[in-house]
Design a protein around this motif. Structure first.
Motif, PDB file in Angstrom:
ATOM      1  N   TYR A   1      45.144  41.335  39.348  1.00  0.00           N
ATOM      2  CA  TYR A   1      46.212  40.911  39.011  1.00  0.00           C
ATOM      3  C   TYR A   1      47.197  41.583  39.899  1.00  0.00           C
ATOM      4  O   TYR A   1      48.169  40.770  40.617  1.00  0.00           O
ATOM      5  CB  TYR A   1      46.486  40.818  37.641  1.00  0.00           C
ATOM      6  CG  TYR A   1      47.843  40.055  37.154  1.00  0.00           C
ATOM      7  CD1 TYR A   1      47.859  38.820  37.032  1.00  0.00           C
ATOM      8  CD2 TYR A   1      48.991  40.610  37.003  1.00  0.00           C
ATOM      9  CE1 TYR A   1      48.970  38.004  36.828  1.00  0.00           C
ATOM     10  CE2 TYR A   1      49.964  40.321  36.645  1.00  0.00           C
ATOM     11  CZ  TYR A   1      50.029  38.795  36.668  1.00  0.00           C
ATOM     12  OH  TYR A   1      51.258  38.238  36.286  1.00  0.00           O
ATOM     13  N   ARG A   2      47.387  42.777  39.656  1.00  0.00           N
ATOM     14  CA  ARG A   2      48.370  43.568  40.462  1.00  0.00           C
ATOM     15  C   ARG A   2      48.411  43.559  41.875  1.00  0.00           C
ATOM     16  O   ARG A   2      49.539  43.387  42.544  1.00  0.00           O
ATOM     17  CB  ARG A   2      48.591  45.032  40.009  1.00  0.00           C
ATOM     18  CG  ARG A   2      48.940  45.069  38.498  1.00  0.00           C
ATOM     19  CD  ARG A   2      48.838  46.583  38.059  1.00  0.00           C
ATOM     20  NE  ARG A   2      49.176  46.794  36.779  1.00  0.00           N
ATOM     21  CZ  ARG A   2      49.955  47.915  36.142  1.00  0.00           C
ATOM     22  NH1 ARG A   2      50.280  48.578  36.595  1.00  0.00           N
ATOM     23  NH2 ARG A   2      49.938  47.704  34.762  1.00  0.00           N
ATOM     24  N   THR A   3      47.335  43.675  42.431  1.00  0.00           N
ATOM     25  CA  THR A   3      47.110  43.260  43.895  1.00  0.00           C
ATOM     26  C   THR A   3      47.746  42.112  44.174  1.00  0.00           C
ATOM     27  O   THR A   3      48.151  41.806  45.582  1.00  0.00           O
ATOM     28  CB  THR A   3      45.593  43.921  44.292  1.00  0.00           C
ATOM     29  OG1 THR A   3      45.457  45.089  43.894  1.00  0.00           O
ATOM     30  CG2 THR A   3      45.493  43.634  45.877  1.00  0.00           C
ATOM     31  N   ALA A   4      47.121  40.980  43.572  1.00  0.00           N
ATOM     32  CA  ALA A   4      47.642  39.579  44.129  1.00  0.00           C
ATOM     33  C   ALA A   4      49.090  39.618  44.018  1.00  0.00           C
ATOM     34  O   ALA A   4      49.775  38.870  44.962  1.00  0.00           O
ATOM     35  CB  ALA A   4      46.871  38.651  43.000  1.00  0.00           C
TER      36      ALA A   4
ATOM     37  N   LYS B   1      39.199  43.659  49.478  1.00  0.00           N
ATOM     38  CA  LYS B   1      39.493  45.028  49.128  1.00  0.00           C
ATOM     39  C   LYS B   1      38.803  45.666  47.932  1.00  0.00           C
ATOM     40  O   LYS B   1      39.176  46.678  47.701  1.00  0.00           O
ATOM     41  CB  LYS B   1      41.042  44.700  48.517  1.00  0.00           C
ATOM     42  CG  LYS B   1      42.007  44.307  49.808  1.00  0.00           C
ATOM     43  CD  LYS B   1      43.273  44.337  49.208  1.00  0.00           C
ATOM     44  CE  LYS B   1      44.368  44.243  50.556  1.00  0.00           C
ATOM     45  NZ  LYS B   1      44.639  45.499  51.118  1.00  0.00           N
ATOM     46  N   GLY B   2      37.812  45.083  47.427  1.00  0.00           N
ATOM     47  CA  GLY B   2      36.808  45.627  46.750  1.00  0.00           C
ATOM     48  C   GLY B   2      36.833  45.352  45.027  1.00  0.00           C
ATOM     49  O   GLY B   2      36.426  45.785  44.264  1.00  0.00           O
TER      50      GLY B   2
ATOM     51  N   ALA C   1      34.591  40.056  42.155  1.00  0.00           N
ATOM     52  CA  ALA C   1      35.094  38.283  42.143  1.00  0.00           C
ATOM     53  C   ALA C   1      35.361  37.954  40.941  1.00  0.00           C
ATOM     54  O   ALA C   1      36.220  37.160  40.838  1.00  0.00           O
ATOM     55  CB  ALA C   1      33.501  37.708  42.835  1.00  0.00           C
ATOM     56  N   GLU C   2      34.545  38.210  39.852  1.00  0.00           N
ATOM     57  CA  GLU C   2      34.973  37.620  38.516  1.00  0.00           C
ATOM     58  C   GLU C   2      36.311  38.117  38.102  1.00  0.00           C
ATOM     59  O   GLU C   2      37.140  37.114  37.547  1.00  0.00           O
ATOM     60  CB  GLU C   2      33.892  38.023  37.385  1.00  0.00           C
ATOM     61  CG  GLU C   2      34.043  37.287  36.116  1.00  0.00           C
ATOM     62  CD  GLU C   2      33.926  36.000  36.151  1.00  0.00           C
ATOM     63  OE1 GLU C   2      34.564  35.161  35.219  1.00  0.00           O
ATOM     64  OE2 GLU C   2      33.261  35.433  37.083  1.00  0.00           O
ATOM     65  N   ALA C   3      36.731  39.350  38.238  1.00  0.00           N
ATOM     66  CA  ALA C   3      37.834  39.615  37.876  1.00  0.00           C
ATOM     67  C   ALA C   3      39.071  38.949  38.616  1.00  0.00           C
ATOM     68  O   ALA C   3      40.015  38.843  38.199  1.00  0.00           O
ATOM     69  CB  ALA C   3      38.062  41.369  38.172  1.00  0.00           C
ATOM     70  N   VAL C   4      38.704  38.689  39.954  1.00  0.00           N
ATOM     71  CA  VAL C   4      39.771  38.166  41.047  1.00  0.00           C
ATOM     72  C   VAL C   4      39.990  36.863  40.215  1.00  0.00           C
ATOM     73  O   VAL C   4      41.090  36.224  40.250  1.00  0.00           O
ATOM     74  CB  VAL C   4      39.192  38.040  42.376  1.00  0.00           C
ATOM     75  CG1 VAL C   4      40.072  37.404  43.255  1.00  0.00           C
ATOM     76  CG2 VAL C   4      39.163  39.531  42.866  1.00  0.00           C
ATOM     77  N   ARG C   5      38.759  36.103  40.044  1.00  0.00           N
ATOM     78  CA  ARG C   5      38.739  34.793  39.373  1.00  0.00           C
ATOM     79  C   ARG C   5      39.756  34.597  38.240  1.00  0.00           C
ATOM     80  O   ARG C   5      40.900  33.727  38.217  1.00  0.00           O
ATOM     81  CB  ARG C   5      37.594  34.167  39.264  1.00  0.00           C
ATOM     82  CG  ARG C   5      37.748  32.751  38.742  1.00  0.00           C
ATOM     83  CD  ARG C   5      36.081  32.268  38.244  1.00  0.00           C
ATOM     84  NE  ARG C   5      35.888  33.036  37.016  1.00  0.00           N
ATOM     85  CZ  ARG C   5      36.159  32.634  35.705  1.00  0.00           C
ATOM     86  NH1 ARG C   5      37.218  31.839  35.526  1.00  0.00           N
ATOM     87  NH2 ARG C   5      35.844  33.563  34.600  1.00  0.00           N
TER      88      ARG C   5
END
Length: 228
Positions: free
Chosen positions: A83-86, A107-108, A111-115
């Motif tokens: 979330y912070r990187t986004a 960036k590492g 995928a599930e966390a990004v979603r």
């Protein structure tokens, strides 16, 4: 000298390194709404406000975490990091959802966390593909790109076709023929090119319109008309 029969001299709650004992929960000064969870005297996780196994607000000092809780906090911390990187990306410029997802995974971030992080941003109206497509179409139209080129670019970013079509319809109404738009762009470009040989002008104008998404037949016809 203490004997093994003497009672242990320990004050509760004890901090036993390696036990996974919660020693504190406090607000994260870097982001409102996030919490830092201290385990064995050190910051172990930074998470958003969540529920269930990863509810940091429900933790009590001295609690020894279960394996399920540890796993839940690990996932919550991954989501918070994504979330912070986004957010940092979106502070610089707007992104399409799938494009931003790809960048964060590269960036590492899991995928599930990004979603999950991007779903939160969408719910907060900080990530909106329809708005992104409208802005992209408008800015590129001003720069002289045609609808075909713009659609190709947005598709490459992962924006859905129906979202792109709606944005293009707003910027280029069906009542405006593609040839008319191409003619206006070619006439403007011709003034910028100056006194070049006719063949060079023709080649450059056709290439210019092609880069903006106009097909060869449209570009060729319009260039012949503009060159007179």
């Amino acid at each position: 000298m203490l004997k093994w029969t003497d009672p242990p001299r320990i004050r509760e709650p004890a901090v036993v390194p390696g036990e996974g004992r919660v020693t504190g929960v406090e607000p994260d000064p870097r982001r409102a709404g996030a919490l830092r969870v201290y385990v064995d005297g050190k910051v172990r996780w930074t998470v958003g406000r969540t529920e269930g196994e990863a509810d940091a607000e429900a933790l009590r000092v001295g609690t020894i975490l279960t394996d399920r809780q540890v796993a839940a906090f690990e996932r919550a911390a991954d989501v918070e990091a994504a979330y912070r990187t986004a957010l940092r990306h979106l502070e610089r410029r707007a992104f399409a959802t799938r494009d931003l997802h790809r960048r964060l995974v590269r960036k590492g971030h899991p995928a599930e966390a990004v979603r999950e992080a991007l779903e939160t941003l969408a719910a907060q109206r900080l990530l909106d593909d329809a708005g992104f497509a409208r802005d992209y179409v408008e800015t590129r139209a001003v720069r002289g790109r045609g609808p075909a080129r713009v659609k190709r670019d947005l598709l490459a970013m992962g924006v859905e076709g129906n979202v792109i079509d709606r944005a293009i319809a707003e910027a280029w109404p069906a009542s405006v023929p593609p040839e008319e738009l191409a003619r206006a762009l070619a006439a403007k470009r011709l003034k910028q090119l100056g006194a070049l040989p006719r063949q060079a002008l023709r080649r450059r104008l056709v290439q210019y319109l092609g880069r903006r998404g106009f097909g060869g037949s449209v570009a060729g016809k319009v260039v012949r008309e503009v060159l007179g």
